[in-house]
Structure formats: structure tokens, C-alpha cells
Design a protein around this motif. Structure first.
Motif, mmCIF file in Angstrom:
data_model
loop_
_atom_site.group_PDB
_atom_site.id
_atom_site.type_symbol
_atom_site.label_atom_id
_atom_site.label_comp_id
_atom_site.label_asym_id
_atom_site.label_seq_id
_atom_site.Cartn_x
_atom_site.Cartn_y
_atom_site.Cartn_z
ATOM 1 N N GLU A 20 -33.727 -85.635 -52.040
ATOM 2 C CA GLU A 20 -33.835 -84.196 -52.211
ATOM 3 C C GLU A 20 -32.870 -83.513 -51.272
ATOM 4 O OE1 GLU A 20 -36.562 -82.254 -53.890
ATOM 5 O OE2 GLU A 20 -36.310 -84.256 -54.887
ATOM 6 N N ALA A 21 -32.540 -83.897 -50.103
ATOM 7 C CA ALA A 21 -31.385 -83.664 -49.448
ATOM 8 C C ALA A 21 -30.082 -83.497 -50.397
ATOM 9 C CB ALA A 21 -31.209 -84.285 -48.087
ATOM 10 N N ARG A 22 -29.884 -84.376 -50.828
ATOM 11 C CA ARG A 22 -28.620 -84.406 -51.715
ATOM 12 C C ARG A 22 -28.421 -83.357 -52.571
ATOM 13 N NH1 ARG A 22 -24.686 -88.182 -52.776
ATOM 14 N NH2 ARG A 22 -25.646 -90.039 -51.846
ATOM 15 N N LYS A 23 -29.607 -83.105 -53.407
ATOM 16 C CA LYS A 23 -29.637 -81.873 -54.391
ATOM 17 C C LYS A 23 -29.393 -80.751 -53.698
ATOM 18 C CE LYS A 23 -32.717 -84.957 -57.160
ATOM 19 N NZ LYS A 23 -34.207 -85.035 -57.688
ATOM 20 N N LEU A 24 -30.108 -80.518 -52.562
ATOM 21 C CA LEU A 24 -30.013 -79.142 -51.935
ATOM 22 C C LEU A 24 -28.524 -78.923 -51.509
ATOM 23 C CD1 LEU A 24 -33.550 -79.582 -50.126
ATOM 24 C CD2 LEU A 24 -33.117 -77.718 -51.895
ATOM 25 N N ILE A 25 -28.193 -79.951 -50.637
ATOM 26 C CA ILE A 25 -26.780 -79.631 -50.281
ATOM 27 C C ILE A 25 -25.679 -79.348 -51.620
ATOM 28 C CG2 ILE A 25 -24.803 -80.889 -48.970
ATOM 29 C CD1 ILE A 25 -27.049 -82.478 -47.396
ATOM 30 N N LEU A 65 -34.008 -83.426 -39.814
ATOM 31 C CA LEU A 65 -33.481 -82.660 -38.664
ATOM 32 C C LEU A 65 -34.699 -81.823 -37.953
ATOM 33 C CD1 LEU A 65 -29.910 -81.789 -40.075
ATOM 34 C CD2 LEU A 65 -30.611 -83.841 -38.727
ATOM 35 N N ASP A 66 -35.600 -81.617 -38.686
ATOM 36 C CA ASP A 66 -36.600 -80.632 -38.046
ATOM 37 C C ASP A 66 -37.365 -81.208 -36.904
ATOM 38 O OD1 ASP A 66 -37.744 -82.467 -39.950
ATOM 39 O OD2 ASP A 66 -39.707 -81.152 -40.121
ATOM 40 N N LYS A 67 -37.524 -82.760 -36.785
ATOM 41 C CA LYS A 67 -38.157 -83.274 -35.640
ATOM 42 C C LYS A 67 -37.903 -84.624 -35.594
ATOM 43 C CE LYS A 67 -42.619 -83.140 -37.921
ATOM 44 N NZ LYS A 67 -43.872 -82.701 -37.864
ATOM 45 N N PRO A 68 -37.719 -85.528 -34.611
ATOM 46 C CA PRO A 68 -37.803 -86.816 -34.668
ATOM 47 C C PRO A 68 -38.844 -87.308 -35.255
ATOM 48 C CG PRO A 68 -37.549 -86.048 -32.369
ATOM 49 C CD PRO A 68 -37.949 -84.659 -33.354
ATOM 50 N N ASP A 69 -38.285 -88.440 -36.264
ATOM 51 C CA ASP A 69 -39.345 -89.334 -36.628
ATOM 52 C C ASP A 69 -40.195 -88.462 -37.889
ATOM 53 O OD1 ASP A 69 -38.808 -91.610 -35.401
ATOM 54 O OD2 ASP A 69 -39.907 -91.117 -33.963
ATOM 55 N N SER A 118 -31.963 -74.607 -44.802
ATOM 56 C CA SER A 118 -33.458 -75.013 -44.102
ATOM 57 C C SER A 118 -33.976 -76.111 -44.680
ATOM 58 C CB SER A 118 -34.226 -73.700 -43.849
ATOM 59 O OG SER A 118 -33.666 -72.670 -43.076
ATOM 60 N N ALA A 119 -33.976 -76.009 -46.021
ATOM 61 C CA ALA A 119 -34.939 -77.026 -46.739
ATOM 62 C C ALA A 119 -34.043 -78.482 -46.714
ATOM 63 C CB ALA A 119 -34.980 -76.620 -48.341
ATOM 64 N N ALA A 120 -32.566 -78.128 -46.922
ATOM 65 C CA ALA A 120 -31.835 -79.527 -46.546
ATOM 66 C C ALA A 120 -32.284 -80.260 -45.255
ATOM 67 C CB ALA A 120 -30.353 -79.477 -46.968
ATOM 68 N N ALA A 121 -31.907 -79.416 -44.240
ATOM 69 C CA ALA A 121 -32.074 -79.745 -42.903
ATOM 70 C C ALA A 121 -33.647 -80.418 -42.633
ATOM 71 C CB ALA A 121 -32.011 -78.839 -42.043
ATOM 72 N N SER A 164 -22.101 -79.172 -41.518
ATOM 73 C CA SER A 164 -22.760 -79.971 -40.661
ATOM 74 C C SER A 164 -24.009 -80.817 -41.176
ATOM 75 C CB SER A 164 -23.609 -78.886 -39.682
ATOM 76 O OG SER A 164 -22.787 -78.455 -38.818
ATOM 77 N N LEU A 165 -24.554 -80.205 -42.258
ATOM 78 C CA LEU A 165 -25.362 -80.786 -43.280
ATOM 79 C C LEU A 165 -24.708 -81.990 -43.828
ATOM 80 C CD1 LEU A 165 -27.618 -78.068 -44.908
ATOM 81 C CD2 LEU A 165 -28.308 -79.808 -42.917
ATOM 82 N N GLN A 166 -23.559 -81.777 -44.670
ATOM 83 C CA GLN A 166 -22.862 -83.029 -44.991
ATOM 84 C C GLN A 166 -22.771 -84.316 -44.086
ATOM 85 O OE1 GLN A 166 -19.753 -80.430 -46.666
ATOM 86 N NE2 GLN A 166 -20.170 -81.156 -48.882
ATOM 87 N N LEU A 167 -22.348 -83.662 -43.004
ATOM 88 C CA LEU A 167 -21.965 -84.943 -41.895
ATOM 89 C C LEU A 167 -23.363 -85.668 -41.712
ATOM 90 C CD1 LEU A 167 -19.310 -82.908 -39.590
ATOM 91 C CD2 LEU A 167 -19.053 -84.973 -41.158
ATOM 92 N N ALA A 168 -24.325 -84.814 -41.465
ATOM 93 C CA ALA A 168 -25.729 -85.475 -41.038
ATOM 94 C C ALA A 168 -26.115 -86.300 -42.073
ATOM 95 C CB ALA A 168 -26.730 -84.071 -40.914
#
Length: 125
Positions: free
Chosen positions: A63-68, A51-55, A43-46, A96-100
Motif C-alpha cells: 500500500e505504501a508503494r502505491k501511495l508514494i 512510521l506512525d509508531k514503533p511496531d 500521511s497515508a504512506a507514512a 523522505s518516504l522513498q528513503l524510508a
């Protein structure tokens, strides 16, 4: 008591019953703890991928890299312990997160160099 929040005290001489809280945690199966932590990382990575909402104003690829990466390590290390029934959906979410992440990056990482790929191997869509 199943909540990790210490119970409220009504007097200055009453302290939370930490022994009871420790026993409650000990009663939680390891698979539940592992999957709960994994879902929090997912969830935190998303959110950090936007990915939670546009813009999204929360987009932060560092941060996403660390969480993934942390999620990949957890899923890879625990997969044999939690069974395929629990590990398969976590692997799917991780991929899915890695591809995103790859899609969100202005300069994509080389295959095998993306977040968590040192644990999972190269990820292709």
C-alpha cells in the motif's frame, strides 16, 4: 459552507444544497487542493510504512508503494504549477518516504526502481 459534508435536512422534502457546495469547492485555489491531497498521500504512506509508531500494526509496504508512486506523480506533474515555495517541502517529504521505504524493505529495489522513482529518478540518502 466550507465543509464537503452535505448539510443535515430536517424534513423529507428538503435536500442538501449541492449548488452551494459546488460553488464552495470552486472558490478553493488549485494550489490548496493539490497540497491538501499531497499531504493526505504523505500521511497515508507514512502510516503504511509504519512510521506512525514503533511496531505499528498498520505496516503495509504494498500500500505504501502505491501511495508514494501516486504522490510522486502528483508532485512531479504539479511542481511547475504550484511554485517552488509549495513544491519544495512536498519533494522533501516524498524523498523522505522513498528513503524510508527503501530502509523498510527486506529486499530493496534497485536504484531507480523504487516507488515513485520513475517520476523522480533514483533517490539516494
Amino acid at each position: 459552507m466550507t465543509d464537503a459534508t452535505p448539510p443535515e435536512t430536517t424534513g423529507a422534502d428538503r435536500a442538501p444544497d449541492y449548488d452551494a457546495m459546488t460553488r464552495d469547492i470552486a472558490d478553493v485555489p488549485a494550489v490548496e487542493v493539490i497540497t491538501t491531497v499531497a499531504v493526505h498521500l504523505l500521511s497515508a504512506a507514512a502510516v503504511n510504512l509504519g512510521l506512525d509508531k514503533p511496531d505499528s500494526e498498520h505496516k503495509d509496504l504494498d500500500e505504501a508503494r502505491k501511495l508514494i508512486t501516486a504522490l510522486a506523480g502528483l508532485v512531479t506533474a504539479s511542481a511547475t504549477e504550484i511554485s517552488s515555495f509549495h513544491a519544495a517541502p512536498l519533494r522533501d517529504g516524498l524523498k523522505s518516504l522513498q528513503l524510508a521505504f527503501r530502509e523498510a524493505s527486506l529486499v530493496p529495489d534497485e536504484p531507480g526502481q523504487g516507488p515513485g522513482e520513475k517520476f523522480t529518478g533514483p533517490v539516494f540518502g
